[in-house]
Design a protein around this motif. Structure first.
Motif, PDB file in Angstrom:
ATOM      1  N   GLU A  14      32.766-115.683-119.366  1.00  0.00           N
ATOM      2  CA  GLU A  14      31.392-115.192-119.240  1.00  0.00           C
ATOM      3  C   GLU A  14      30.390-116.302-119.560  1.00  0.00           C
ATOM      4  O   GLU A  14      29.386-116.480-118.860  1.00  0.00           O
ATOM      5  CB  GLU A  14      31.173-114.001-120.174  1.00  0.00           C
ATOM      6  N   SER A  46      33.772-106.801-104.546  1.00  0.00           N
ATOM      7  CA  SER A  46      35.070-106.466-105.148  1.00  0.00           C
ATOM      8  C   SER A  46      36.240-106.806-104.247  1.00  0.00           C
ATOM      9  O   SER A  46      37.384-106.906-104.710  1.00  0.00           O
ATOM     10  CB  SER A  46      35.113-104.972-105.491  1.00  0.00           C
ATOM     11  N   MET A  80      33.050-105.874-122.842  1.00  0.00           N
ATOM     12  CA  MET A  80      34.181-105.029-122.489  1.00  0.00           C
ATOM     13  C   MET A  80      34.626-104.251-123.713  1.00  0.00           C
ATOM     14  O   MET A  80      34.760-104.792-124.805  1.00  0.00           O
ATOM     15  CB  MET A  80      35.346-105.879-121.962  1.00  0.00           C
ATOM     16  N   ASN A 135      36.538-107.919-114.554  1.00  0.00           N
ATOM     17  CA  ASN A 135      35.348-107.409-113.866  1.00  0.00           C
ATOM     18  C   ASN A 135      35.763-106.888-112.492  1.00  0.00           C
ATOM     19  O   ASN A 135      35.823-107.656-111.530  1.00  0.00           O
ATOM     20  CB  ASN A 135      34.286-108.503-113.722  1.00  0.00           C
ATOM     21  N   LYS A 174      32.968-113.853-109.447  1.00  0.00           N
ATOM     22  CA  LYS A 174      31.888-114.549-110.153  1.00  0.00           C
ATOM     23  C   LYS A 174      32.465-115.578-111.121  1.00  0.00           C
ATOM     24  O   LYS A 174      31.824-116.590-111.426  1.00  0.00           O
ATOM     25  CB  LYS A 174      30.986-113.565-110.903  1.00  0.00           C
ATOM     26  N   ASN A 232      34.297-105.073-110.277  1.00  0.00           N
ATOM     27  CA  ASN A 232      33.281-105.029-109.225  1.00  0.00           C
ATOM     28  C   ASN A 232      32.899-106.400-108.698  1.00  0.00           C
ATOM     29  O   ASN A 232      32.431-106.523-107.557  1.00  0.00           O
ATOM     30  CB  ASN A 232      32.022-104.322-109.743  1.00  0.00           C
ATOM     31  N   ASP A 233      33.105-107.441-109.494  1.00  0.00           N
ATOM     32  CA  ASP A 233      32.670-108.777-109.105  1.00  0.00           C
ATOM     33  C   ASP A 233      33.606-109.832-109.690  1.00  0.00           C
ATOM     34  O   ASP A 233      33.180-110.713-110.445  1.00  0.00           O
ATOM     35  CB  ASP A 233      31.237-109.016-109.583  1.00  0.00           C
ATOM     36  N   PRO A 234      34.888-109.773-109.348  1.00  0.00           N
ATOM     37  CA  PRO A 234      35.847-110.688-109.975  1.00  0.00           C
ATOM     38  C   PRO A 234      35.602-112.157-109.659  1.00  0.00           C
ATOM     39  O   PRO A 234      35.876-113.034-110.487  1.00  0.00           O
ATOM     40  CB  PRO A 234      37.199-110.224-109.404  1.00  0.00           C
ATOM     41  N   ARG A 254      39.979-109.388-111.709  1.00  0.00           N
ATOM     42  CA  ARG A 254      39.524-108.025-111.430  1.00  0.00           C
ATOM     43  C   ARG A 254      39.747-107.114-112.643  1.00  0.00           C
ATOM     44  O   ARG A 254      39.010-106.139-112.829  1.00  0.00           O
ATOM     45  CB  ARG A 254      40.256-107.480-110.204  1.00  0.00           C
TER      46      ARG A 254
END
Length: 275
Positions: free
Chosen positions: A20, A205, A1, A246, A252, A248-250, A243
């Motif tokens: 991550e 998302s 990021m 990330n 995960k 687009n894919d919170p 969100r």
């Protein structure tokens, strides 16, 4: 990021790196065998994956070993062919379910689930439509899909009122943990082999992070969550924080939060709270 995005999100690099790292650690096939997600992974047919994924998620409370064993029992009761069984079973075949029970889920609930699946799959190819048909273009989250699915599921003259407690809805302020977990399995797409990603009308998302005692505790330690109770607003608050990291894919990061909870994560909050 990028640094400016990191500052806008308000989270320390420690939090993001930890999320991550732990997502990568736990979003792996090695962890499937001890998790309820192993049940739909026994199948390759889309409808079988949906039916047993849904059932595994709904029954996912208590010890994971017990959950897996009860789901395996259901698989055997349906001749290890769930979609074929729900469409083609005879009335006499239902007798074998009269003694099925898992905690407060009993034979009455089981028989209605079979009734719902049979009626639904007679006219639909995929369970995805039971959620996606209630969404509008541009909806930020799956909330309307969850509400619509609840109403569809309960819309039968044969519906037993006791079964309502097993199908959560945001309108009852539930965090909808089990349904959100099921949706994560069906919708999320990556190459790691845990989530299936077999649905395409719902975006990753739009998913909401499943909230349980492990996820909630870790999320509060990391400053991702401030709300003191666990309800639908809590699930939305946590997902909104994820969100920011990330968009687009919170969801995960559910892997990381749950994994850290199982590990007993208790890092002093001063190290990780939002700056």
């Amino acid at each position: 990021m990028q640094n400016n995005t990191l500052k806008a999100a308000g989270f320390s690099a420690y939090v993001i790196d930890l999320l991550e790292q732990k997502t990568e650690q736990y979003n792996r096939p090695e962890f499937i065998s001890n998790d309820p997600v192993c049940i739909p992974h026994r199948f390759s047919k889309k409808q079988d994956i949906e039916i047993m994924g849904f059932w595994a998620a709904i029954l996912a409370w208590g010890q994971r070993k017990t959950i897996v064993n009860k789901c395996l029992e259901l698989c055997e009761l349906m001749d290890n062919a769930p979609h074929d069984f729900v469409l083609n079973h005879q009335e006499s075949d239902l007798k074998r379910f009269l003694y099925f029970k898992h905690r407060t889920f009993n034979s009455t609930d089981t028989l209605y689930f079979l009734h719902f699946f049979r009626n639904y799959y007679k006219t639909h190819d995929s369970l995805e439509n039971a959620f996606s048909d209630h969404l509008n273009p541009g909806d930020d989250t799956i909330e309307k899909g969850l509400i619509g699915f609840h109403d569809l599921f309960c819309d039968s003259e044969n519906f037993p009122l006791r079964t309502r407690k097993h199908i959560a809805t945001p309108l009852r302020k539930s965090s909808c943990k089990r349904l959100n977990m099921f949706l994560r399995w069906m919708v999320r797409k990556d190459d790691n082999g845990v989530d299936f990603g077999i649905w395409n009308q719902i975006s990753p998302s739009q998913l909401i992070c499943p909230c349980d005692v492990h996820v909630d505790r870790v999320a509060r330690l990391l400053g991702l969550l401030q709300r003191p109770v666990t309800d639908w607003q809590t699930a939305k608050e946590l997902t909104a924080s994820l969100r920011l990291i990330n968009p687009n894919d919170p969801v995960k990061f559910d892997f990381a939060l749950f994994g850290l909870g199982i590990e007993g994560f208790a890092t002093p909050a001063i190290q990780v709270y939002r700056k």
